[in-house]
Design a protein around this motif. Structure first.
Motif, PDB file in Angstrom:
ATOM      1  N   HIS A 222     -11.890  43.188 -24.508  1.00  0.00           N
ATOM      2  CA  HIS A 222     -10.838  42.579 -23.692  1.00  0.00           C
ATOM      3  C   HIS A 222     -11.411  42.248 -22.315  1.00  0.00           C
ATOM      4  N   PHE A 223     -11.158  41.026 -21.846  1.00  0.00           N
ATOM      5  CA  PHE A 223     -11.461  40.672 -20.470  1.00  0.00           C
ATOM      6  C   PHE A 223     -10.136  40.533 -19.734  1.00  0.00           C
ATOM      7  N   THR A 224      -9.965  41.296 -18.670  1.00  0.00           N
ATOM      8  CA  THR A 224      -8.708  41.223 -17.921  1.00  0.00           C
ATOM      9  C   THR A 224      -8.780  40.070 -16.932  1.00  0.00           C
ATOM     10  N   VAL A 225      -7.736  39.265 -16.927  1.00  0.00           N
ATOM     11  CA  VAL A 225      -7.694  38.030 -16.147  1.00  0.00           C
ATOM     12  C   VAL A 225      -6.356  37.928 -15.432  1.00  0.00           C
ATOM     13  N   THR A 226      -6.285  37.017 -14.480  1.00  0.00           N
ATOM     14  CA  THR A 226      -5.041  36.828 -13.728  1.00  0.00           C
ATOM     15  C   THR A 226      -4.116  35.807 -14.377  1.00  0.00           C
ATOM     16  N   ASP A 227      -4.658  34.951 -15.256  1.00  0.00           N
ATOM     17  CA  ASP A 227      -3.864  33.865 -15.842  1.00  0.00           C
ATOM     18  C   ASP A 227      -4.184  33.755 -17.330  1.00  0.00           C
ATOM     19  N   VAL A 228      -3.480  34.530 -18.152  1.00  0.00           N
ATOM     20  CA  VAL A 228      -3.724  34.504 -19.593  1.00  0.00           C
ATOM     21  C   VAL A 228      -3.427  33.130 -20.191  1.00  0.00           C
ATOM     22  N   PRO A 229      -2.258  32.504 -19.908  1.00  0.00           N
ATOM     23  CA  PRO A 229      -2.003  31.175 -20.474  1.00  0.00           C
ATOM     24  C   PRO A 229      -3.053  30.148 -20.056  1.00  0.00           C
ATOM     25  N   GLY A 230      -3.518  30.232 -18.796  1.00  0.00           N
ATOM     26  CA  GLY A 230      -4.536  29.298 -18.338  1.00  0.00           C
ATOM     27  C   GLY A 230      -5.844  29.459 -19.091  1.00  0.00           C
ATOM     28  N   CYS A 231      -6.260  30.696 -19.333  1.00  0.00           N
ATOM     29  CA  CYS A 231      -7.476  30.955 -20.109  1.00  0.00           C
ATOM     30  C   CYS A 231      -7.317  30.478 -21.545  1.00  0.00           C
ATOM     31  N   THR A 232      -6.117  30.659 -22.096  1.00  0.00           N
ATOM     32  CA  THR A 232      -5.848  30.233 -23.468  1.00  0.00           C
ATOM     33  C   THR A 232      -5.974  28.730 -23.601  1.00  0.00           C
ATOM     34  N   ARG A 233      -5.385  27.988 -22.655  1.00  0.00           N
ATOM     35  CA  ARG A 233      -5.488  26.528 -22.690  1.00  0.00           C
ATOM     36  C   ARG A 233      -6.929  26.068 -22.489  1.00  0.00           C
ATOM     37  N   ALA A 234      -7.650  26.740 -21.603  1.00  0.00           N
ATOM     38  CA  ALA A 234      -9.052  26.371 -21.357  1.00  0.00           C
ATOM     39  C   ALA A 234      -9.897  26.595 -22.598  1.00  0.00           C
ATOM     40  N   ALA A 235      -9.615  27.677 -23.327  1.00  0.00           N
ATOM     41  CA  ALA A 235     -10.361  27.953 -24.554  1.00  0.00           C
ATOM     42  C   ALA A 235     -10.142  26.839 -25.577  1.00  0.00           C
ATOM     43  N   GLU A 236      -8.894  26.415 -25.752  1.00  0.00           N
ATOM     44  CA  GLU A 236      -8.603  25.329 -26.693  1.00  0.00           C
ATOM     45  C   GLU A 236      -9.276  24.033 -26.262  1.00  0.00           C
ATOM     46  N   LYS A 237      -9.224  23.737 -24.982  1.00  0.00           N
ATOM     47  CA  LYS A 237      -9.770  22.486 -24.458  1.00  0.00           C
ATOM     48  C   LYS A 237     -11.278  22.400 -24.639  1.00  0.00           C
ATOM     49  N   HIS A 238     -11.953  23.557 -24.629  1.00  0.00           N
ATOM     50  CA  HIS A 238     -13.410  23.565 -24.680  1.00  0.00           C
ATOM     51  C   HIS A 238     -13.949  24.018 -26.036  1.00  0.00           C
ATOM     52  N   GLY A 239     -13.188  23.766 -27.081  1.00  0.00           N
ATOM     53  CA  GLY A 239     -13.696  23.943 -28.434  1.00  0.00           C
ATOM     54  C   GLY A 239     -13.416  25.274 -29.079  1.00  0.00           C
ATOM     55  N   GLY A 240     -12.682  26.160 -28.398  1.00  0.00           N
ATOM     56  CA  GLY A 240     -12.321  27.450 -28.971  1.00  0.00           C
ATOM     57  C   GLY A 240     -11.034  27.350 -29.770  1.00  0.00           C
ATOM     58  N   SER A 241     -10.553  28.477 -30.247  1.00  0.00           N
ATOM     59  CA  SER A 241      -9.307  28.513 -31.006  1.00  0.00           C
ATOM     60  C   SER A 241      -8.500  29.735 -30.609  1.00  0.00           C
ATOM     61  N   VAL A 242      -7.203  29.682 -30.858  1.00  0.00           N
ATOM     62  CA  VAL A 242      -6.281  30.754 -30.497  1.00  0.00           C
ATOM     63  C   VAL A 242      -5.820  31.455 -31.770  1.00  0.00           C
ATOM     64  N   ASP A 254     -14.310  31.838 -29.355  1.00  0.00           N
ATOM     65  CA  ASP A 254     -15.035  30.847 -28.576  1.00  0.00           C
ATOM     66  C   ASP A 254     -15.502  29.709 -29.478  1.00  0.00           C
ATOM     67  N   ALA A 255     -16.204  28.740 -28.909  1.00  0.00           N
ATOM     68  CA  ALA A 255     -16.612  27.555 -29.657  1.00  0.00           C
ATOM     69  C   ALA A 255     -17.595  27.878 -30.776  1.00  0.00           C
ATOM     70  N   ASP A 256     -18.218  29.044 -30.702  1.00  0.00           N
ATOM     71  CA  ASP A 256     -19.189  29.464 -31.709  1.00  0.00           C
ATOM     72  C   ASP A 256     -18.587  30.397 -32.753  1.00  0.00           C
ATOM     73  N   GLY A 257     -17.340  30.837 -32.517  1.00  0.00           N
ATOM     74  CA  GLY A 257     -16.647  31.683 -33.481  1.00  0.00           C
ATOM     75  C   GLY A 257     -16.493  33.139 -33.096  1.00  0.00           C
ATOM     76  N   ALA A 258     -17.032  33.554 -31.952  1.00  0.00           N
ATOM     77  CA  ALA A 258     -16.921  34.954 -31.532  1.00  0.00           C
ATOM     78  C   ALA A 258     -15.510  35.249 -31.029  1.00  0.00           C
ATOM     79  N   GLN A 259     -14.948  36.359 -31.483  1.00  0.00           N
ATOM     80  CA  GLN A 259     -13.585  36.742 -31.119  1.00  0.00           C
ATOM     81  C   GLN A 259     -13.585  37.635 -29.889  1.00  0.00           C
TER      82      GLN A 259
END
Length: 268
Positions: A222-242, A254-259
């Motif tokens: 787990h990486f603790t962040v200040t903006d979970v929805p923002g990180c989620t959208r960034a992951a989708e935009k840059h080739g990751g999946s939710v 991530d874009a390579d498949g690591a969870q």
């Protein structure tokens, strides 16, 4: 209470300096296939910057506010390894820790190998969950690491109580030695504490319940962040999946498949 952790490792020659991270999670490392794509993805999602590593051109160190916080190794294809995040635990002697894992039904996949300024091994517990151990000097001050990139790990396993016994025997948890980690029960979880802070959790549902055969044991980073929805959208935009989305926690690939998981600060 601050439940965030980051990275470090014990100093072999200075025994007292090992106590801050004795038996505790001390580093997280990602094996990937494409180094540039991995750097681009985590820069966009977590804001990391990068520097080279002494190990060579296939390795990078992630920086948060200039502080080393994680390792990337683009060796998954070359070494026929899974693309995955792996937590590492600080130990005073890698050979002893590896021997303990084998004696208790776990397996040794790699090492111990020399990775200056230390030694590392990649292991699996007796239920198949992969983890690493690290013997060596700190890359940076442990407390500075904790502040720079709060990271938390959680073991999802079939039997939390049995897993806690395994790791306690390997890593000297709850031995009463100066600086060792403490273990306690918190509802349905086993909690690992270092210097009073929760640094890891082991979860299998209710501790008293029978082992769950449906669970595929693994350590989740787990990486603790200040903006979970923002990180989620960034992951989708840059080739990751939710895999699972929420306001305070999202499980991503991530874009390579690591969870991995992004979790709102203060919720762990």
């Amino acid at each position: 209470m601050n439940h965030d952790i980051t990275a470090g490792g014990p100093r072999r020659k200075d025994v007292m300096s090992t106590h801050a991270v004795f038996g505790a999670p001390c580093w997280v490392s990602l094996t990937s296939r494409d180094l540039q794509a991995t750097q681009d993805f985590y820069s966009a999602v977590l804001g990391w910057r990068w520097r080279g590593a002494k190990l060579g051109e296939h390795f990078r160190i992630a920086l948060a506010n200039g502080v080393p916080v994680a390792g990337i190794a683009a060796v998954a294809s070359m070494w026929q390894m899974a693309v995955a995040w792996t937590p590492y635990f600080a130990v005073p002697d890698a050979d002893v820790a590896v021997a303990r894992v084998r004696e208790r039904g776990g397996t040794s996949a790699v090492g111990p190998l020399s990775f200056p300024p230390g030694r590392a091994a990649l292991l699996a517990d007796r239920d198949g969950a992969t983890f690493g151990i690290w013997q060596g000097e700190l890359v940076t001050n442990w407390e500075a690491w904790r502040q720079a990139a709060p990271t938390f790990i959680r073991l999802h396993t079939r039997d939390a109580f049995d897993a806690a016994i395994f790791y306690a025997e390997v890593l000297d948890w709850a031995t009463g030695q100066p600086g060792c980690c403490e273990v306690e029960y918190d509802g349905d979880e086993v909690v690992l504490r270092s210097m009073g802070d929760a640094v890891a959790r082991i979860d299998s549902g209710a501790v008293e319940a029978a082992p769950d055969p449906e669970v595929r044991p693994h350590w989740q980073v787990h990486f603790t962040v200040t903006d979970v929805p923002g990180c989620t959208r960034a992951a989708e935009k840059h080739g990751g999946s939710v895999l699972r989305e929420g306001e305070t926690e999202s499980i991503l690939r991530d874009a390579d498949g690591a969870q991995f998981t992004v979790t709102a600060r203060g919720t762990l």
